[in-house]
Design a protein around this motif. Structure first.
Motif: not given
Length: 226
Positions: A170-178
């Protein structure tokens, strides 16, 4: 021809390619010095199904296309000598999968986001290629018995996009792991060896014995982004 013999080529050196692949000692039994080329085409047919009970289910066909598998073999008998030399280049393994993203097949829906919180992997592309080079030498101990040795040099490449070998983040901090991409890589190198023995008799029976070691590979490394 050799593939159709189910491994019997270990004691039936009918050509350079089969002998180099199956039993390094058997190149002493190849009737003459020769160069051989081969090309196989692999046409895989695969599909991927997934289901979230009560929500979605689907099946998607892969579109990998045809993969070429090249083969080369050279055997040279030294005149008035018990030594025989050869080299083989083989495509020994691989696969290809190419699945488009889907709105109905859960595992292939786009990766998680605010608009798609469940999410799947999105489109999936994976391709592996394994090639082997086998410089080979055989020594005829007698008219009926030979031994052989071949170091093997292995090259292997694996592309996997998305890179499911690494954990999602979740590098961009949007709480979604990709997952990140896994196409930034190169061929990995490794090696091993093969030993063999070949024994002929005055009757219609020949015998062969071959041992191929594990192939010790360097790590597969990827340049990815999160």
């Amino acid at each position: 021809i050799n593939q159709s013999m189910g491994g019997a080529t270990v004691a039936a050196p009918i050509d350079s390619i089969g002998s180099l692949a199956w039993n390094p000692a058997a190149i002493s039994g190849v009737p003459r010095s020769e160069v051989a080329f081969g090309l196989g085409l692999v046409l895989p047919k695969t599909s991927l199904s997934s289901e979230i009970t009560g929500l979605a289910a689907g099946t998607t066909d892969s579109e990998p296309g045809a993969a070429a598998v090249p083969t080369f073999g050279l055997v040279h008998h030294c005149e008035d000598s018990p030594w025989t030399f050869g080299i083989g280049v083989f495509g020994v393994g691989g696969f290809c999968a190419n699945y488009p993203s889907s709105t109905t097949n859960p595992i292939l829906t786009p990766q998680p986001s605010a608009g798609n919180p469940l999410g799947g992997l999105g489109r999936v592309f994976a391709k592996a290629e394994v090639y082997q080079i086998a410089p080979t030498v055989s020594y005829a101990v007698s008219e009926h018995f030979s031994v052989g040795f071949a170091p093997t040099v292995t090259m292997a490449g694996l592309i996997c996009d998305p890179l499911v070998f690494a954990p999602p983040n979740d590098a961009n901090g949007d709480t979604f792991f990709t997952y990140g991409p896994g196409s930034g890589t190169r061929m990995a190198w490794g090696g091993g060896f093969q030993l063999g023995a070949y024994w002929t008799t005055e009757s219609c029976f020949n015998f062969g014995l071959s041992y191929k070691s594990t192939q010790w590979m360097e790590p597969f490394r990827y340049n990815s982004v999160d």
